[in-house]
Structure formats: structure tokens, C-alpha cells
Design a protein around this motif. Structure first.
Motif, PDB file in Angstrom:
ATOM      1  N   ALA A 178       0.829  -1.210   0.000  1.00 30.59           N
ATOM      2  CA  ALA A 178       0.000   0.000   0.000  1.00 30.59           C
ATOM      3  C   ALA A 178       0.862   1.258   0.000  1.00 30.59           C
ATOM      4  N   GLU A 179       1.987   1.227   0.712  1.00 29.42           N
ATOM      5  CA  GLU A 179       2.891   2.380   0.720  1.00 29.42           C
ATOM      6  C   GLU A 179       3.436   2.669  -0.683  1.00 29.42           C
ATOM      7  N   PHE A 180       3.732   1.608  -1.411  1.00 25.49           N
ATOM      8  CA  PHE A 180       4.277   1.772  -2.759  1.00 25.49           C
ATOM      9  C   PHE A 180       3.192   2.021  -3.810  1.00 25.49           C
ATOM     10  N   GLY A 181       1.939   1.747  -3.438  1.00 24.46           N
ATOM     11  CA  GLY A 181       0.850   1.906  -4.391  1.00 24.46           C
ATOM     12  C   GLY A 181       0.776   0.790  -5.410  1.00 24.46           C
ATOM     13  N   VAL A 182       1.105  -0.432  -4.965  1.00 21.66           N
ATOM     14  CA  VAL A 182       1.046  -1.590  -5.850  1.00 21.66           C
ATOM     15  C   VAL A 182       0.207  -2.678  -5.197  1.00 21.66           C
ATOM     16  N   ALA A 183      -0.208  -3.640  -6.005  1.00 17.11           N
ATOM     17  CA  ALA A 183      -0.943  -4.787  -5.481  1.00 17.11           C
ATOM     18  C   ALA A 183       0.015  -5.709  -4.751  1.00 17.11           C
ATOM     19  N   ASN A 184      -0.507  -6.473  -3.823  1.00 12.83           N
ATOM     20  CA  ASN A 184       0.269  -7.459  -3.072  1.00 12.83           C
ATOM     21  C   ASN A 184      -0.058  -8.856  -3.600  1.00 12.83           C
ATOM     22  N   PRO A 185       0.939  -9.748  -3.722  1.00 16.97           N
ATOM     23  CA  PRO A 185       2.376  -9.594  -3.480  1.00 16.97           C
ATOM     24  C   PRO A 185       3.035  -8.785  -4.597  1.00 16.97           C
ATOM     25  N   PHE A 186       4.300  -8.394  -4.365  1.00 18.35           N
ATOM     26  CA  PHE A 186       4.997  -7.559  -5.331  1.00 18.35           C
ATOM     27  C   PHE A 186       6.491  -7.846  -5.262  1.00 18.35           C
ATOM     28  N   TRP A 187       7.233  -7.275  -6.195  1.00 16.62           N
ATOM     29  CA  TRP A 187       8.676  -7.454  -6.288  1.00 16.62           C
ATOM     30  C   TRP A 187       9.378  -6.111  -6.132  1.00 16.62           C
ATOM     31  N   THR A 188      10.614  -6.159  -5.645  1.00 17.02           N
ATOM     32  CA  THR A 188      11.459  -4.963  -5.619  1.00 17.02           C
ATOM     33  C   THR A 188      12.838  -5.307  -6.167  1.00 17.02           C
ATOM     34  N   VAL A 189      13.491  -4.282  -6.715  1.00 12.26           N
ATOM     35  CA  VAL A 189      14.879  -4.406  -7.127  1.00 12.26           C
ATOM     36  C   VAL A 189      15.530  -3.048  -6.921  1.00 12.26           C
ATOM     37  N   GLU A 190      16.780  -3.078  -6.479  1.00 16.55           N
ATOM     38  CA  GLU A 190      17.528  -1.840  -6.272  1.00 16.55           C
ATOM     39  C   GLU A 190      18.804  -1.882  -7.097  1.00 16.55           C
ATOM     40  N   THR A 191      19.132  -0.743  -7.688  1.00 12.98           N
ATOM     41  CA  THR A 191      20.351  -0.661  -8.510  1.00 12.98           C
ATOM     42  C   THR A 191      20.860   0.759  -8.525  1.00 12.98           C
ATOM     43  N   ASP A 192      22.160   0.918  -8.444  1.00 17.39           N
ATOM     44  CA  ASP A 192      22.797   2.221  -8.606  1.00 17.39           C
ATOM     45  C   ASP A 192      23.476   2.276  -9.963  1.00 17.39           C
ATOM     46  N   PHE A 193      23.470   3.453 -10.572  1.00 20.35           N
ATOM     47  CA  PHE A 193      24.217   3.692 -11.793  1.00 20.35           C
ATOM     48  C   PHE A 193      25.387   4.617 -11.457  1.00 20.35           C
ATOM     49  N   VAL A 194      26.591   4.136 -11.708  1.00 13.31           N
ATOM     50  CA  VAL A 194      27.813   4.883 -11.387  1.00 13.31           C
ATOM     51  C   VAL A 194      28.376   5.445 -12.689  1.00 13.31           C
ATOM     52  N   LEU A 195      28.361   6.780 -12.823  1.00  6.81           N
ATOM     53  CA  LEU A 195      28.795   7.426 -14.048  1.00  6.81           C
ATOM     54  C   LEU A 195      30.253   7.882 -13.956  1.00  6.81           C
ATOM     55  N   THR A 196      30.878   7.964 -15.118  1.00  6.66           N
ATOM     56  CA  THR A 196      32.257   8.470 -15.183  1.00  6.66           C
ATOM     57  C   THR A 196      32.258   9.790 -15.939  1.00  6.66           C
ATOM     58  N   PRO A 197      33.204  10.672 -15.613  1.00  4.78           N
ATOM     59  CA  PRO A 197      33.255  11.973 -16.299  1.00  4.78           C
ATOM     60  C   PRO A 197      33.448  11.799 -17.800  1.00  4.78           C
ATOM     61  N   ALA A 198      32.818  12.685 -18.555  1.00  3.44           N
ATOM     62  CA  ALA A 198      32.986  12.660 -20.000  1.00  3.44           C
ATOM     63  C   ALA A 198      34.419  13.005 -20.366  1.00  3.44           C
ATOM     64  N   ALA A 199      34.927  12.362 -21.396  1.00  6.43           N
ATOM     65  CA  ALA A 199      36.300  12.634 -21.841  1.00  6.43           C
ATOM     66  C   ALA A 199      36.379  14.062 -22.365  1.00  6.43           C
TER      67      ALA A 199
END
Length: 294
Positions: A273-294
């Protein structure tokens, strides 16, 4: 007789490469000439190694012709051919060498489209509500872990049954596509559905090639991303479902160990309910690590 300062090089089996290369004049495009010298040398080497019959050579010509004829505004059979031969991944790897810890690239694939809708954090990209609910969360950071503000996250994926919207007229336009922009904390979150493994198109010449080689045509379940921000290199990548049965046999060689993520199933009505989705549900977490442009 032609006017020449040296002996004329006529074509023979042994001197085929030298004869063809000798016909090149002063190139208007030096890089084109460099590339074509290598292509000609390697192509002739392949022909000499396999010694194709006339019938086999014409079959190759027909294959390339049919591959081109299969291309249209929604289907790029040559990209698919490059993908299944591992060439797309090799070109990508050469052009996106990054320091350890930075998010790795993988193939763009043939189903990205321009003009996906801009959405607010927490919105859903699922317009038809079909499939198991998924909550995606993460951050965009630099190599030091500092949040990147104003990063653009362009995401797209298949439906629960393994088809992109452009493959199924019954799906709403831009279904399971969206663009999000990070704030000062670099965080992002949105709702979707759990992706499925799916077959790449095998109704054309590339599919015939795969079947002829005894290869499969399945891609493991994944989410697509293009992540960009001013001053940083753009990352084109996926994240893959950790327990997908096709991780080790991806038809386009797109899986990298660093891109596999754990998708967690939850049976928690309050949190759903906090996420606003039906139960049961799935989660996934991911970070994107960027590098400076050349």
C-alpha cells in the motif's frame, strides 16, 4: 596498354588481397580506406579458408539480401545479426572502456524508441497493469558516490509475457517506457512489472541462422536503461534478474556479472500500500555509477 611504372598485378588466388588493395588510389577518406583494407584482407582469408562452392556463395548473398529486406521502421534485422554474432557487444566494449566500479555498458537492442513520456518519481511505466508489480529504486552517482543531480533515466522493457509494445499492437503506445530525472539526492524510483525472458525474433534470416547453428534465441529477463547527465559519459545498459534460467545463454551475449541484480518477492500488504502496488509484489535496487565525460 596501361601506363604503369611497375609490373601489372593481375588477379590470382595467391595474390588476391594484394591485387585488390593495389587498385586503391589516394583515398578521400583515410579512415574508410584503413577499415576497408582490413575488411578485404580478412574477408579474402575467410574465403580461402572455407573454400565456398558457387551455391554456398550465392546462399550467403541471398542471406544478406533477405536481411536487408527484413528491415523497416520497427525492425532492424542487421542490428539483430550484429547482436547474435557478438559484434554489437564487442564494438560496445571497445568504445566504453571504463574504470572499475563504473556501470558497464551492454547492447542497446533494436526496440528502443525516442519520445518516451516524462514521468514523476514514483509513477508507473505500466499502462495496462498486466503482470506482477515491481518497484524499482536506486541512485545515480559518480565514482566517489556523490549524487548526480539532473540525470536522465530512459527505461524500457518487455511486458510480463515477453513482448515490447512495438511488437504487439494490442499494447498501449509507450507501454513500459518512461523517462525520469533525478533530484539533488540522485535517487530514482518508479513502478513497473517484473520482466520476462523472451525470444528475439526468429521469423527472419537471423532466426534461420541461429537454428541452423543449433543456438537458442532467448534473452534473459532484464530492464533496459540509458542514463545520461551533463559532464558524464552516457551509459546504455541493462539489469538482469538474478535467477533467470537463460543468463548463461543470452542470444546476444549481453549479460555481464556486474549487471545481475536480485529481484526480491514480498508478501506484505502494508508495504504494498505504501508503494501503491498490489500485493504480493517485487522490488529491485540498482545504482548507476557514471564516469566523467572525456
Amino acid at each position: 596498354m596501361p601506363d604503369t611504372d611497375g609490373p601489372i598485378s593481375y588477379f590470382t588466388e595467391d595474390t588476391s588481397v594484394e591485387t585488390v588493395l593495389a587498385r586503391m588510389g589516394e583515398p578521400e577518406n583515410a579512415r574508410l580506406a584503413e577499415v576497408m583494407r582490413s575488411v578485404i584482407a580478412h574477408l579474402h582469408a575467410v574465403v580461402k579458408e572455407v573454400e565456398p562452392t558457387y551455391g554456398e556463395w550465392m546462399a550467403a548473398i541471398r542471406f544478406l539480401t533477405e536481411t536487408g529486406q527484413m528491415c523497416d521502421a520497427k525492425r532492424q534485422e542487421y542490428i539483430l545479426l550484429s547482436d547474435v554474432l557478438g559484434v554489437s557487444m564487442l564494438v560496445d566494449a571497445i568504445n566504453t572502456r571504463r574504470p572499475s566500479g563504473a556501470t558497464e555498458n551492454t547492447v542497446l537492442g533494436p526496440f528502443h524508441v525516442e519520445g518516451a513520456p516524462d514521468l514523476a518519481m514514483g509513477d508507473t511505466i505500466s499502462q495496462d497493469g498486466q503482470g506482477e508489480p515491481l518497484v524499482v529504486r536506486g541512485r545515480v552517482v559518480d565514482g566517489d558516490g556523490t549524487p548526480v543531480q539532473g540525470a536522465v533515466i530512459d527505461t524500457w522493457q518487455t511486458s510480463h509475457d515477453g513482448f515490447y509494445d512495438v511488437q504487439q499492437p494490442e499494447q498501449p503506445e509507450n507501454n513500459l517506457r518512461g523517462i525520469f530525472r533525478t533530484g539533488a539526492d540522485g535517487r530514482f524510483s518508479y513502478r513497473s512489472v517484473k520482466p520476462s525472458f523472451y525470444p528475439i525474433p526468429d521469423d527472419g534470416p537471423v532466426g534461420q541462422l541461429l537454428h541452423g547453428l543449433g543456438r537458442g534465441n532467448i534473452r534473459p529477463a532484464h530492464l533496459h536503461y540509458i542514463v545520461s547527465a551533463p559532464g558524464f559519459e552516457t551509459v546504455t545498459t541493462h539489469i538482469f534478474v538474478h535467477d533467470d534460467p537463460y543468463l548463461d545463454s543470452d542470444a546476444v551475449f549481453g549479460v555481464k556479472q556486474s549487471l545481475i541484480r536480485e529481484f526480491v518477492r514480498h508478501d506484505d500488504p502494508d508495504r504494498a500500500a505504501e508503494f501503491g502496488v498490489a500485493n504480493p509484489f517485487w522490488t529491485v535496487e540498482t545504482d548507476f555509477v557514471l564516469t566523467p565525460a572525456a
